[in-house]
Design a protein around this motif. Structure first.
Motif, PDB file in Angstrom:
ATOM      1  N   LEU A   1       6.883   0.757   6.693  1.00 57.36           N
ATOM      2  CA  LEU A   1       6.906   1.283   5.325  1.00 57.36           C
ATOM      3  C   LEU A   1       7.695   0.364   4.390  1.00 57.36           C
ATOM      4  O   LEU A   1       7.333   0.206   3.218  1.00 57.36           O
ATOM      5  CB  LEU A   1       7.506   2.688   5.318  1.00 57.36           C
ATOM      6  CG  LEU A   1       6.706   3.748   6.089  1.00 57.36           C
ATOM      7  CD1 LEU A   1       7.414   5.095   6.043  1.00 57.36           C
ATOM      8  CD2 LEU A   1       5.286   3.871   5.533  1.00 57.36           C
ATOM      9  N   THR A   2       8.763  -0.249   4.917  1.00 58.95           N
ATOM     10  CA  THR A   2       9.518  -1.218   4.115  1.00 58.95           C
ATOM     11  C   THR A   2       8.622  -2.350   3.649  1.00 58.95           C
ATOM     12  O   THR A   2       8.607  -2.720   2.468  1.00 58.95           O
ATOM     13  CB  THR A   2      10.692  -1.794   4.944  1.00 58.95           C
ATOM     14  OG1 THR A   2      11.613  -0.753   5.229  1.00 58.95           O
ATOM     15  CG2 THR A   2      11.406  -2.902   4.181  1.00 58.95           C
ATOM     16  N   CYS A   3       7.855  -2.908   4.579  1.00 61.70           N
ATOM     17  CA  CYS A   3       6.944  -4.005   4.258  1.00 61.70           C
ATOM     18  C   CYS A   3       5.837  -3.533   3.313  1.00 61.70           C
ATOM     19  O   CYS A   3       5.392  -4.280   2.441  1.00 61.70           O
ATOM     20  CB  CYS A   3       6.339  -4.567   5.543  1.00 61.70           C
ATOM     21  SG  CYS A   3       5.443  -6.120   5.326  1.00 61.70           S
ATOM     22  N   ALA A   4       5.397  -2.287   3.482  1.00 64.81           N
ATOM     23  CA  ALA A   4       4.310  -1.749   2.664  1.00 64.81           C
ATOM     24  C   ALA A   4       4.755  -1.421   1.239  1.00 64.81           C
ATOM     25  O   ALA A   4       3.923  -1.230   0.352  1.00 64.81           O
ATOM     26  CB  ALA A   4       3.730  -0.497   3.317  1.00 64.81           C
ATOM     27  N   ILE A   5       6.072  -1.349   1.015  1.00 63.85           N
ATOM     28  CA  ILE A   5       6.590  -1.164  -0.344  1.00 63.85           C
ATOM     29  C   ILE A   5       6.806  -2.522  -1.001  1.00 63.85           C
ATOM     30  O   ILE A   5       6.331  -2.778  -2.107  1.00 63.85           O
ATOM     31  CB  ILE A   5       7.905  -0.364  -0.321  1.00 63.85           C
ATOM     32  CG1 ILE A   5       7.652   1.055   0.195  1.00 63.85           C
ATOM     33  CG2 ILE A   5       8.518  -0.306  -1.731  1.00 63.85           C
ATOM     34  CD1 ILE A   5       8.921   1.850   0.435  1.00 63.85           C
ATOM     35  N   TYR A   6       7.549  -3.394  -0.330  1.00 61.74           N
ATOM     36  CA  TYR A   6       7.785  -4.749  -0.838  1.00 61.74           C
ATOM     37  C   TYR A   6       8.152  -5.640   0.341  1.00 61.74           C
ATOM     38  O   TYR A   6       9.170  -5.421   0.996  1.00 61.74           O
ATOM     39  CB  TYR A   6       8.896  -4.746  -1.885  1.00 61.74           C
ATOM     40  CG  TYR A   6       8.971  -6.011  -2.721  1.00 61.74           C
ATOM     41  CD1 TYR A   6       7.815  -6.691  -3.086  1.00 61.74           C
ATOM     42  CD2 TYR A   6      10.187  -6.513  -3.152  1.00 61.74           C
ATOM     43  CE1 TYR A   6       7.874  -7.851  -3.847  1.00 61.74           C
ATOM     44  CE2 TYR A   6      10.259  -7.662  -3.928  1.00 61.74           C
ATOM     45  CZ  TYR A   6       9.092  -8.322  -4.264  1.00 61.74           C
ATOM     46  OH  TYR A   6       9.162  -9.472  -5.025  1.00 61.74           O
ATOM     47  N   GLN A   7       7.325  -6.637   0.590  1.00 60.37           N
ATOM     48  CA  GLN A   7       7.451  -7.451   1.797  1.00 60.37           C
ATOM     49  C   GLN A   7       8.805  -8.142   1.916  1.00 60.37           C
ATOM     50  O   GLN A   7       9.283  -8.415   3.019  1.00 60.37           O
ATOM     51  CB  GLN A   7       6.335  -8.489   1.849  1.00 60.37           C
ATOM     52  CG  GLN A   7       4.933  -7.922   1.965  1.00 60.37           C
ATOM     53  CD  GLN A   7       4.274  -7.645   0.627  1.00 60.37           C
ATOM     54  OE1 GLN A   7       4.947  -7.467  -0.376  1.00 60.37           O
ATOM     55  NE2 GLN A   7       2.951  -7.603   0.610  1.00 60.37           N
ATOM     56  N   ALA A   8       9.454  -8.437   0.790  1.00 67.23           N
ATOM     57  CA  ALA A   8      10.715  -9.174   0.826  1.00 67.23           C
ATOM     58  C   ALA A   8      11.812  -8.406   1.551  1.00 67.23           C
ATOM     59  O   ALA A   8      12.766  -9.020   2.058  1.00 67.23           O
ATOM     60  CB  ALA A   8      11.169  -9.504  -0.598  1.00 67.23           C
TER      61      ALA A   8
ATOM     62  N   LEU B   1      16.585   1.012   1.764  1.00 63.55           N
ATOM     63  CA  LEU B   1      17.150   2.092   2.569  1.00 63.55           C
ATOM     64  C   LEU B   1      16.428   2.218   3.905  1.00 63.55           C
ATOM     65  O   LEU B   1      17.073   2.356   4.961  1.00 63.55           O
ATOM     66  CB  LEU B   1      17.069   3.411   1.795  1.00 63.55           C
ATOM     67  CG  LEU B   1      17.503   4.674   2.552  1.00 63.55           C
ATOM     68  CD1 LEU B   1      18.959   4.563   2.998  1.00 63.55           C
ATOM     69  CD2 LEU B   1      17.291   5.921   1.693  1.00 63.55           C
ATOM     70  N   LEU B   2      15.110   2.166   3.888  1.00 55.56           N
ATOM     71  CA  LEU B   2      14.340   2.275   5.131  1.00 55.56           C
ATOM     72  C   LEU B   2      14.649   1.116   6.082  1.00 55.56           C
ATOM     73  O   LEU B   2      14.757   1.303   7.299  1.00 55.56           O
ATOM     74  CB  LEU B   2      12.846   2.311   4.813  1.00 55.56           C
ATOM     75  CG  LEU B   2      12.326   3.592   4.156  1.00 55.56           C
ATOM     76  CD1 LEU B   2      10.879   3.410   3.695  1.00 55.56           C
ATOM     77  CD2 LEU B   2      12.417   4.772   5.116  1.00 55.56           C
TER      78      LEU B   2
ATOM     79  N   TRP C   1       0.799  -1.218   0.000  1.00 52.61           N
ATOM     80  CA  TRP C   1       0.000   0.000   0.000  1.00 52.61           C
ATOM     81  C   TRP C   1       0.835   1.273   0.000  1.00 52.61           C
ATOM     82  O   TRP C   1       0.324   2.362  -0.233  1.00 52.61           O
ATOM     83  CB  TRP C   1      -0.974   0.008   1.189  1.00 52.61           C
ATOM     84  CG  TRP C   1      -0.406  -0.307   2.536  1.00 52.61           C
ATOM     85  CD1 TRP C   1      -0.443  -1.514   3.164  1.00 52.61           C
ATOM     86  CD2 TRP C   1       0.271   0.590   3.433  1.00 52.61           C
ATOM     87  NE1 TRP C   1       0.173  -1.441   4.398  1.00 52.61           N
ATOM     88  CE2 TRP C   1       0.610  -0.163   4.591  1.00 52.61           C
ATOM     89  CE3 TRP C   1       0.616   1.941   3.384  1.00 52.61           C
ATOM     90  CZ2 TRP C   1       1.279   0.416   5.670  1.00 52.61           C
ATOM     91  CZ3 TRP C   1       1.291   2.503   4.459  1.00 52.61           C
ATOM     92  CH2 TRP C   1       1.603   1.748   5.581  1.00 52.61           C
ATOM     93  N   PHE C   2       2.155   1.173   0.247  1.00 51.79           N
ATOM     94  CA  PHE C   2       3.003   2.370   0.191  1.00 51.79           C
ATOM     95  C   PHE C   2       3.861   2.397  -1.073  1.00 51.79           C
ATOM     96  O   PHE C   2       4.691   3.280  -1.241  1.00 51.79           O
ATOM     97  CB  PHE C   2       3.906   2.426   1.428  1.00 51.79           C
ATOM     98  CG  PHE C   2       4.520   3.780   1.674  1.00 51.79           C
ATOM     99  CD1 PHE C   2       3.739   4.862   2.040  1.00 51.79           C
ATOM    100  CD2 PHE C   2       5.884   3.977   1.537  1.00 51.79           C
ATOM    101  CE1 PHE C   2       4.298   6.116   2.259  1.00 51.79           C
ATOM    102  CE2 PHE C   2       6.463   5.225   1.759  1.00 51.79           C
ATOM    103  CZ  PHE C   2       5.657   6.301   2.124  1.00 51.79           C
TER     104      PHE C   2
ATOM    105  N   GLY D   1       6.194  -2.828  14.073  1.00 49.08           N
ATOM    106  CA  GLY D   1       6.216  -2.397  12.671  1.00 49.08           C
ATOM    107  C   GLY D   1       5.303  -3.225  11.784  1.00 49.08           C
ATOM    108  O   GLY D   1       4.539  -2.686  10.977  1.00 49.08           O
ATOM    109  N   LEU D   2       5.361  -4.553  11.943  1.00 55.02           N
ATOM    110  CA  LEU D   2       4.529  -5.434  11.119  1.00 55.02           C
ATOM    111  C   LEU D   2       3.053  -5.352  11.518  1.00 55.02           C
ATOM    112  O   LEU D   2       2.169  -5.439  10.658  1.00 55.02           O
ATOM    113  CB  LEU D   2       5.027  -6.873  11.231  1.00 55.02           C
ATOM    114  CG  LEU D   2       6.433  -7.121  10.649  1.00 55.02           C
ATOM    115  CD1 LEU D   2       6.870  -8.554  10.880  1.00 55.02           C
ATOM    116  CD2 LEU D   2       6.483  -6.774   9.172  1.00 55.02           C
ATOM    117  N   ALA D   3       2.790  -5.167  12.811  1.00 54.26           N
ATOM    118  CA  ALA D   3       1.397  -5.000  13.260  1.00 54.26           C
ATOM    119  C   ALA D   3       0.809  -3.709  12.704  1.00 54.26           C
ATOM    120  O   ALA D   3      -0.355  -3.671  12.262  1.00 54.26           O
ATOM    121  CB  ALA D   3       1.329  -5.001  14.788  1.00 54.26           C
TER     122      ALA D   3
END
Length: 544
Positions: free
Chosen positions: A166-173, A137-138, A61-62, A214-216
């Protein structure tokens, strides 16, 4: 004002930061400029020439905001410059996390970061590359904020949790990348032996809290966005099954982590297919990493501290699982090379361990090995880019020929076009086929280069989009897949506007394929492979 900025730069910007940033920029452009200055999209690139990257259904979503600076267009040079800049900033933070002082080590670390196969494959899908590099980077900043030397502060922990979200919201990997980086940093701190045992437990608790928070936060925001927008989670990569666990799935995930980790370094079975430069260096790297960990363990006298020794060994054992962490998050996930940037941290840690605790001869040998890896990665990247170019040109030429022949068959009464069968096989290549000794099987983990082989997906979309007065906007705005013929004979047909030669529906396909005229047709590119039957122009690709 200019003098103040110059003085601030000289006084506050460390020499190590300058070396890391400049080496990442220079080497990043040396490795990837060919891709940045050319446009040869793969199958996804055809649909993302213009796209908002609104990937809420896939949990990203980000991603749209992360890619916003480079516009919604797939502009290779702009995206490439931004991507290299973000990787250079990541290299700066890595020098701080591992406290690198040796210029040679800093340059090698930056080179490893920008040339790694995961970055190269991300550039295959360049329309999201700047967003993915921001995620990296994040994730790096999240680990930097919780360094033991900086002191664990609740404000820093909150900022780190937001970075992970935000890292997870861009790409979970890239959560996997962040986790591996945190583990490797902790190994470094244990070897330095500068803290009391209580500080290590405090750091572990901090990391558990930061990652959980962060993940929650990520998951809560995602659920809220989907509820407000009425979007259902996608089935892609098991996103819709995220968070579902059982003893069986956890055991399967653990096994997948170990086997995938081994095959990343081996590339293929060397006893069956022979050794390549990649697999040879992969074996040497794996062996060197184990030896370096053992040597650092002994030199740092960690064996004298039982708790720290156990923690160090647990960190080493956790690395395969950390690199393939998504197996535990989404049971249906399938790993691609672009998801494996976490592995580069192991290469960088190897250099750090040898430089800090290794003997001179061992240090030099490892540095030479890492230089060989960098050179091999760089050459492989450009081989792949050249191959992408070749495949796109082939697809364009075939699509142009196909379009001409369709139009020549039109007697003025044609209403739709039917593509029957498959061109050149499926658009994905079986693992065994990528391991042949013909050349493509020696590109290490970059088997995704096959994404740009001439395929139905490329070819049909090129014909529809560029030659048959067709627009793909319907598929973007209605969130449906464009016609992909090797997967289904039924294709969604736009009804809200008129255009020439729409795709034949299922009923029409059944009528023309059961006709005598169709039975007499030849196969593409034969003379009788394109024919008008009734009001449908039929293109027969294969005998299927």
């Amino acid at each position: 004002m200019g003098e103040n900025i110059t003085r601030l730069y000289r006084e506050k910007v460390k020499k190590e930061w300058k070396i890391a940033f400049l080496s990442a920029v220079i080497l990043g452009f040396l490795v990837h400029t060919y891709k940045f200055t050319n446009y040869f999209p793969n199958h996804d690139g055809l649909f993302n020439f213009w796209s908002t990257q609104n990937m809420v259904a896939s949990g990203r979503w980000f991603l749209a905001p992360a890619c916003a600076l480079s516009s919604c267009f797939d502009v290779p040079w702009i995206i490439g410059v931004l991507s290299v800049f973000l990787m250079a900033l990541t290299a700066v933070f890595l020098t701080e996390i591992f406290e690198m002082k040796n210029p040679c080590l800093i340059v090698l670390s930056s080179a490893l970061l920008v040339s790694f196969p995961a970055v190269t494959e991300t550039m295959f899908f360049e329309f999201t590359a700047d967003g993915y590099m921001l995620a990296m980077l994040l994730g790096t900043i999240a680990v930097y904020l919780t360094k033991l030397s900086g002191g664990i502060r609740w404000k820093k922990c909150i900022a780190a949790a937001v970075c992970i979200c935000l890292t997870c919201a861009i790409y979970q990997a890239y959560v996997s990348y962040t986790f591996v980086l945190a583990v490797c940093y902790f190994m470094f701190e244990l070897l330095e032996n500068r803290q009391k045992t209580g500080a290590y437990w405090k750091w572990i608790a901090c990391q558990a809290g930061v990652f959980t928070a962060g993940l929650a936060l990520y998951f809560s925001i995602w659920q809220l966005i989907m509820k407000l927008s009425g979007i259902a989670p996608a089935s892609y990569e098991g996103i819709n099954s995220m968070g579902t666990f059982s003893a069986g799935t956890l055991l399967t995930a653990a096994k997948q982590c170990v086997t995938s980790f081994i095959w990343f370094f081996l590339e293929r079975n060397p006893l069956r297919y022979g050794f390549s430069a990649y697999s040879g260096m992969g074996i040497l790297l794996a062996a060197a990493f184990v030896v370096a960990c053992g040597a650092a363990f002994h030199a740092g006298k960690l064996w004298k501290h039982s708790v720290e020794a156990v923690l160090f060994l647990l960190c080493v054992l956790s690395l395969p699982f950390g690199c393939y962490l998504c197996y535990f998050i989404s049971p249906g996930v399938e790993y691609y090379t672009r998801m494996l940037q976490a592995v580069v941290i192991l290469y960088i840690l190897l250099g750090v361990l040898c430089e800090r605790w290794g003997k001179e001869i061992c240090k030099n040998l490892v540095m030479l090995l890492l230089i060989g890896v960098i050179l091999n990665n760089s050459v492989t990247a450009n081989v792949c880019y050249a191959y992408l170019n070749r495949c796109h040109e082939q697809s364009l030429a075939t699509a142009a020929e196909l379009s001409v022949r369709i139009h020549l068959e039109d007697d003025g009464t044609a209403e739709n076009v039917a593509f029957v069968g498959s061109v050149g096989g499926n658009w994905t290549i079986a693992e065994e086929e990528t391991m042949d000794p013909s050349g493509l099987g020696t590109l290490g983990p970059l088997k995704m280069v096959n994404y740009s082989l001439l395929s139905d997906r490329d070819l049909i979309v090129l014909v529809l989009d560029q030659y048959l007065d067709f627009t793909l906007e319907y598929y973007r705005t209605h969130d449906v897949e464009p016609p992909i013929y090797q997967f289904s004979q039924t294709a969604p047909i736009p009804r809200d506007f008129s255009f020439r030669f729409p795709v034949a529906d299922q009923k029409t396909m059944e009528e023309v394929t059961s006709s005598e005229a169709f039975a007499q047709m030849g196969l593409w590119p034969g003379k009788n492979s394109v024919k008008q039957i009734g009001k449908t122009i039929v293109v027969r690709f294969s005998a299927e």
